[in-house]
Design a protein around this motif. Structure first.
Motif, PDB file in Angstrom:
ATOM      1  N   LEU A   1       0.838  -1.201   0.000  1.00 45.84           N
ATOM      2  CA  LEU A   1       0.000   0.000   0.000  1.00 45.84           C
ATOM      3  C   LEU A   1       0.869   1.244   0.000  1.00 45.84           C
ATOM      4  N   TYR A   2       1.893   1.250   0.855  1.00 41.69           N
ATOM      5  CA  TYR A   2       2.750   2.425   0.949  1.00 41.69           C
ATOM      6  C   TYR A   2       3.512   2.677  -0.350  1.00 41.69           C
ATOM      7  N   ILE A   3       4.009   1.592  -0.963  1.00 37.90           N
ATOM      8  CA  ILE A   3       4.774   1.755  -2.207  1.00 37.90           C
ATOM      9  C   ILE A   3       3.893   2.394  -3.287  1.00 37.90           C
ATOM     10  N   PHE A   4       2.674   1.870  -3.460  1.00 37.01           N
ATOM     11  CA  PHE A   4       1.781   2.436  -4.479  1.00 37.01           C
ATOM     12  C   PHE A   4       1.339   3.848  -4.091  1.00 37.01           C
ATOM     13  N   TRP A   5       1.191   4.074  -2.784  1.00 34.69           N
ATOM     14  CA  TRP A   5       0.782   5.388  -2.271  1.00 34.69           C
ATOM     15  C   TRP A   5       1.785   6.460  -2.713  1.00 34.69           C
ATOM     16  N   GLU A   6       3.065   6.153  -2.540  1.00 34.53           N
ATOM     17  CA  GLU A   6       4.105   7.120  -2.910  1.00 34.53           C
ATOM     18  C   GLU A   6       4.232   7.245  -4.423  1.00 34.53           C
ATOM     19  N   LEU A   7       4.064   6.115  -5.122  1.00 35.69           N
ATOM     20  CA  LEU A   7       4.109   6.161  -6.585  1.00 35.69           C
ATOM     21  C   LEU A   7       2.997   7.073  -7.105  1.00 35.69           C
ATOM     22  N   MET A   8       1.854   7.029  -6.425  1.00 34.70           N
ATOM     23  CA  MET A   8       0.727   7.864  -6.796  1.00 34.70           C
ATOM     24  C   MET A   8       1.078   9.345  -6.619  1.00 34.70           C
ATOM     25  N   ALA A   9       1.764   9.672  -5.519  1.00 37.68           N
ATOM     26  CA  ALA A   9       2.154  11.072  -5.278  1.00 37.68           C
ATOM     27  C   ALA A   9       3.100  11.557  -6.375  1.00 37.68           C
ATOM     28  N   VAL A  10       4.085  10.711  -6.727  1.00 33.14           N
ATOM     29  CA  VAL A  10       5.082  11.116  -7.721  1.00 33.14           C
ATOM     30  C   VAL A  10       4.441  11.278  -9.100  1.00 33.14           C
ATOM     31  N   THR A  11       3.612  10.288  -9.495  1.00 31.82           N
ATOM     32  CA  THR A  11       3.033  10.356 -10.832  1.00 31.82           C
ATOM     33  C   THR A  11       1.997  11.468 -10.937  1.00 31.82           C
ATOM     34  N   SER A  12       1.281  11.757  -9.815  1.00 27.37           N
ATOM     35  CA  SER A  12       0.290  12.835  -9.907  1.00 27.37           C
ATOM     36  C   SER A  12       0.992  14.181 -10.031  1.00 27.37           C
ATOM     37  N   VAL A  13       2.129  14.349  -9.391  1.00 31.30           N
ATOM     38  CA  VAL A  13       2.820  15.636  -9.542  1.00 31.30           C
ATOM     39  C   VAL A  13       3.379  15.743 -10.958  1.00 31.30           C
ATOM     40  N   ALA A  14       3.786  14.611 -11.537  1.00 32.06           N
ATOM     41  CA  ALA A  14       4.237  14.632 -12.929  1.00 32.06           C
ATOM     42  C   ALA A  14       3.102  15.074 -13.852  1.00 32.06           C
ATOM     43  N   LEU A  15       1.899  14.652 -13.505  1.00 35.28           N
ATOM     44  CA  LEU A  15       0.724  15.022 -14.301  1.00 35.28           C
ATOM     45  C   LEU A  15       0.456  16.534 -14.206  1.00 35.28           C
ATOM     46  N   ILE A  16       0.622  17.100 -13.005  1.00 30.97           N
ATOM     47  CA  ILE A  16       0.433  18.545 -12.846  1.00 30.97           C
ATOM     48  C   ILE A  16       1.514  19.300 -13.627  1.00 30.97           C
ATOM     49  N   LEU A  17       2.761  18.823 -13.488  1.00 30.99           N
ATOM     50  CA  LEU A  17       3.878  19.517 -14.134  1.00 30.99           C
ATOM     51  C   LEU A  17       3.808  19.416 -15.653  1.00 30.99           C
ATOM     52  N   SER A  18       3.109  18.388 -16.175  1.00 31.92           N
ATOM     53  CA  SER A  18       3.139  18.202 -17.624  1.00 31.92           C
ATOM     54  C   SER A  18       2.377  19.296 -18.367  1.00 31.92           C
ATOM     55  N   LYS A  19       1.709  20.204 -17.645  1.00 37.84           N
ATOM     56  CA  LYS A  19       1.123  21.358 -18.348  1.00 37.84           C
ATOM     57  C   LYS A  19       2.219  22.370 -18.722  1.00 37.84           C
ATOM     58  N   ARG A  20       3.348  22.283 -18.019  1.00 43.76           N
ATOM     59  CA  ARG A  20       4.536  23.082 -18.332  1.00 43.76           C
ATOM     60  C   ARG A  20       4.278  24.581 -18.326  1.00 43.76           C
ATOM     61  N   THR A  21       3.601  25.085 -17.295  1.00 45.40           N
ATOM     62  CA  THR A  21       3.513  26.532 -17.112  1.00 45.40           C
ATOM     63  C   THR A  21       4.148  26.858 -15.765  1.00 45.40           C
ATOM     64  N   LEU A  22       4.436  28.144 -15.570  1.00 45.35           N
ATOM     65  CA  LEU A  22       5.055  28.553 -14.313  1.00 45.35           C
ATOM     66  C   LEU A  22       4.106  28.269 -13.146  1.00 45.35           C
ATOM     67  N   ALA A  23       2.817  28.577 -13.362  1.00 43.39           N
ATOM     68  CA  ALA A  23       1.832  28.372 -12.287  1.00 43.39           C
ATOM     69  C   ALA A  23       1.746  26.898 -11.920  1.00 43.39           C
ATOM     70  N   SER A  24       1.767  26.007 -12.946  1.00 40.22           N
ATOM     71  CA  SER A  24       1.650  24.584 -12.634  1.00 40.22           C
ATOM     72  C   SER A  24       2.917  24.087 -11.945  1.00 40.22           C
ATOM     73  N   ARG A  25       4.067  24.670 -12.302  1.00 41.71           N
ATOM     74  CA  ARG A  25       5.304  24.240 -11.654  1.00 41.71           C
ATOM     75  C   ARG A  25       5.298  24.622 -10.177  1.00 41.71           C
ATOM     76  N   ARG A  26       4.836  25.861  -9.909  1.00 40.06           N
ATOM     77  CA  ARG A  26       4.790  26.294  -8.506  1.00 40.06           C
ATOM     78  C   ARG A  26       3.788  25.480  -7.706  1.00 40.06           C
ATOM     79  N   ALA A  27       2.586  25.278  -8.293  1.00 32.93           N
ATOM     80  CA  ALA A  27       1.563  24.508  -7.580  1.00 32.93           C
ATOM     81  C   ALA A  27       2.036  23.076  -7.378  1.00 32.93           C
ATOM     82  N   GLY A  28       2.718  22.516  -8.383  1.00 35.16           N
ATOM     83  CA  GLY A  28       3.245  21.159  -8.284  1.00 35.16           C
ATOM     84  C   GLY A  28       4.259  21.030  -7.157  1.00 35.16           C
ATOM     85  N   THR A  29       5.080  22.066  -6.988  1.00 34.39           N
ATOM     86  CA  THR A  29       6.072  22.041  -5.907  1.00 34.39           C
ATOM     87  C   THR A  29       5.394  22.015  -4.547  1.00 34.39           C
TER      88      THR A  29
END
Lengths: 600, 80
Positions: free
Chosen positions: A120-148
């Motif tokens: 559960l924990y392994i998938f939980w963290e994978l979910m956090a990493v991949t979801s932030v990748a999804l936010i960052l993939s819009k490639r705008t400054l606002a999405s980068r800041r919100a992703g951080t």
């Protein structure tokens, strides 16, 4: 073929499938992205209850496929939503976004089917990493800041969860993920970790902060999984924990009040996610058979209609380039289909003949049966509020209201098809809930407590539907009466993220202010005084030593005071620039040697 | 957009109709108590009141909170 795919966990299909996406191009890529959730859906459909899939990892036996009714109902809706979203996002040309989305959905399935805390924990963290990748993939400054900011919150939540899990394994020696019965430190830490992902108030502001910064498809994907896997984890781990009733009620009210102050259309929907997850968290706290089945039911229906609303909001943003209520209005003529689908999503929040009506009634009924008057009243007001905000204010100001003169075309066909799939399910479940009840946990109990045929629900027991109808109609009446004072300003509203956005600066200044006293003192003593004196001493030492010798000589040579001063200045200048005549240096050396010799 | 008189007429009409229907149809029982304040959920028009006054209550509360917490959109981008 079906046998083969039924023997692996559904998470593998999406995660491994995602790795193929960059290697195919064009239409084939879209076909692959649409096919993977469909295959995963068939996989879940065909998994028997006793199938298991275990792995050895660090001496633990990980159970990756606990396929009971609880997990399967979440698995169904996760893959259905993924399928509709993949069609909706057909226009998307970024492979990175599809990879992130598929891996994110895959890891959400991994959490749901995990039978132990380690996987559960392994998938939980994978979910956090991949979801932030999804936010960052819009490639705008606002999405980068919100992703951080998003990843900081989730890393914090993940660490709390990890601490809890390690403590739990240390105390009990077992990694099995079953419900926690004692309020040990380990259980409380795990609960906190889950609550961060459930966007429980006051740990909630990451959700409305980050989701609206993603792309049209990205936001639809994000809206469904993180908070609902957390609801699933709470449902498995903490049924009947009373504190969850209070947290759930707080979320229901918070989501409404903040949502009403919001101007960004997807942020309004993000706040209504918090409100609706509040209903689920509250029902987990009630913990009865009906309540837990209602949690699964409401999560299922909520993913469908909130996905539909996010899809239509994303379509509006993509077609108009605007995301603020204050800039939108009068779009019903130019985007009629998008309007119809948003209206279906909006009415599904509360109206009879829709899936939201079925599942919300189950939740409220379970609270009624537990005789919890005040939580029940708060949830009813929360239901009014979310319908007011996401169901009336959002569509009204987007599609009617003041005409914004925004030129827009209807959303492309693939977007409309994606919306149509979810809209169909929203209505179908509302009209014939019998099939839906069958996939719920405790399904027989649920069917004995709820009306399952259309005639039973809406005709024979119309007197029971009437109050819900009144609630909806008088909310509409109240909305139009209050229209002059319902706001849509160009503002943002301060939320708990203030503490790490502005608060971080404030904290820095406080720390700087309090430590700078020590700092300034140290600076003035060490740097300004001691060091300066040492430096002055060492630089002047050669000149002083020479002067100690030379001044008596000059006096012996009968120089007057002015001449001596001039000589001193010359000598110092020569020492500093290291440019004495060789003769003078050797003279001094000889003199010094002679003095030493005579003294002995 | 100005709302037409017929729109208001239909809206009030349907709302009124549900109130009348409630009096005709079988009476509901309270889920919470036999007597006292908590039987209020069985009162006729209770859900209508929750809908109407719930909206007014929520709008007023959120406007009050907004007076304190709403800031310009560039709030977080400005230096302290």
């Amino acid at each position: 073929m079906i046998d083969l795919i039924s023997s692996v966990p559904p998470s593998f299909i999406l995660i491994l499938g995602a790795l193929l996406v960059p290697f195919v191009k064009g239409t084939l890529r879209n076909v692959l992205v649409i096919a993977l959730p469909a295959i995963a859906f068939l996989n879940i459909l065909n998994i028997g209850c006793c199938t298991s899939y275990s792995l050895q990892f660090l001496g633990f036996e990980l159970e990756l496929l606990r396929a009971d009714m609880w997990a399967k109902v979440f698995g169904y809706v996760f893959t259905i939503a993924a399928f509709a979203t993949a069609i909706y996002g057909y226009h998307d040309k970024k492979a990175s976004e599809f990879v992130a989305a598929l891996m994110y959905i895959g890891s959400a399935l991994g959490v749901v089917f995990a039978g132990d805390l380690v996987s559960l924990y392994i998938f939980w963290e994978l979910m956090a990493v991949t979801s932030v990748a999804l936010i960052l993939s819009k490639r705008t400054l606002a999405s980068r800041r919100a992703g951080t900011r998003y990843i900081i919150v989730h890393v914090f939540g993940g660490l709390v969860l990890l601490a809890g899990i390690m403590l739990h394994i240390h105390n009990t020696g077992s990694i099995a993920f079953t419900s926690f019965t004692t309020q040990s430190t380990a259980a409380v830490l795990i609960l906190l970790g889950f609550l961060v992902n459930a966007a429980a108030y006051p740990l909630s502001s990451w959700l409305p902060d980050a989701y609206p910064e993603a792309s049209a498809m990205g936001a639809v994907v994000l809206s469904a999984y993180t908070s609902k896997t957390a609801v699933y984890a709470l449902m498995r781990g903490f049924p009947g924990w009373d504190i969850l009733i209070i947290i759930g009620c707080a979320m229901a009210i918070y989501g409404v009040i903040y949502g009403l102050l919001e101007n960004d259309i997807r942020r309004i929907l993000a706040y209504s996610i918090v409100n609706q997850v509040g209903f689920m968290v509250c029902a987990v706290g009630v913990g009865s058979k009906l309540a837990l089945a209602a949690v699964a039911a409401h999560a299922f229906c909520h993913i469908l209609y909130k996905g539909l609303l996010f899809m239509s909001a994303g379509a509006v943003i993509q077609q108009t380039g605007k995301s603020k209520l204050s800039q939108l209005g009068g779009l019903a003529k130019s985007m009629p289909w998008t309007f119809i689908f948003m209206a279906i999503g909006a009415l599904t929040i509360a109206g009879p003949l829709s899936s939201g009506f079925i599942s919300k009634t189950m939740i409220l009924k379970s609270v009624e049966k537990a005789h919890l008057f005040w939580p029940w009243l708060i949830l009813e007001i929360g239901a009014v509020g979310v319908f007011l905000n996401a169901g009336l204010r959002l569509p009204y100001f987007t599609f009617f209201g003041k005409d914004s003169n925004v030129k827009a075309k209807e959303a492309p066909k693939h977007m409309l098809i994606g919306m149509a799939i979810l809209a169909f399910l929203c209505i179908a479940i509302g009209i014939v809930p019998a099939y839906f009840y069958q996939i719920l946990p405790h399904s027989e109990y649920v069917q004995s407590k709820m009306y399952s045929s259309f005639s039973d629900l809406y005709v024979h027991h119309f007197y029971a539907v009437l109050p819900k109808l009144q609630l909806v109609l008088f909310t509409i009446l109240g909305f139009f009466l209050c229209l002059p004072i319902i706001k849509r300003n160009d503002t943002i509203t301060l939320d708990t993220d203030w503490f790490y956005r502005k608060g971080a600066d404030l904290f820095y200044n406080i720390v700087k202010g309090s430590t700078s006293i020590v700092n300034d003192l140290t600076h003035s003593v060490v740097i300004d005084k001691i060091t300066k004196n040492v430096v002055a001493f060492t630089t002047n030492a050669p000149a002083n030593a020479m002067l100690a010798v030379m001044v008596p000589i000059w006096k012996i040579m009968r120089y007057n005071d002015n001449e001596i001063k001039e000589q001193i200045t010359n000598l110092r200048a020569n020492v500093e620039s290291n440019s004495f005549p060789v003769g003078l240096a050797s003279l001094i050396i000889i003199f010094v040697l002679l003095t030493f010799t005579f003294n002995q | 957009m100005k709302l037409s008189k017929s729109f208001w007429g239909i809206l009030w009409g349907i709302c009124g109709l549900t109130l009348v229907l409630e009096l005709i149809l079988p009476h509901r029982h309270s889920h919470f108590a036999v007597e006292g304040f908590k039987t209020i959920d069985a009162a006729p028009g209770f859900f209508a009141a929750i809908g109407l006054f719930g909206v007014i209550f929520i709008v007023i509360i959120s406007n009050k909170i907004g007076q304190v917490l709403q800031k310009k959109e560039d709030y977080y981008d400005r230096p302290n």
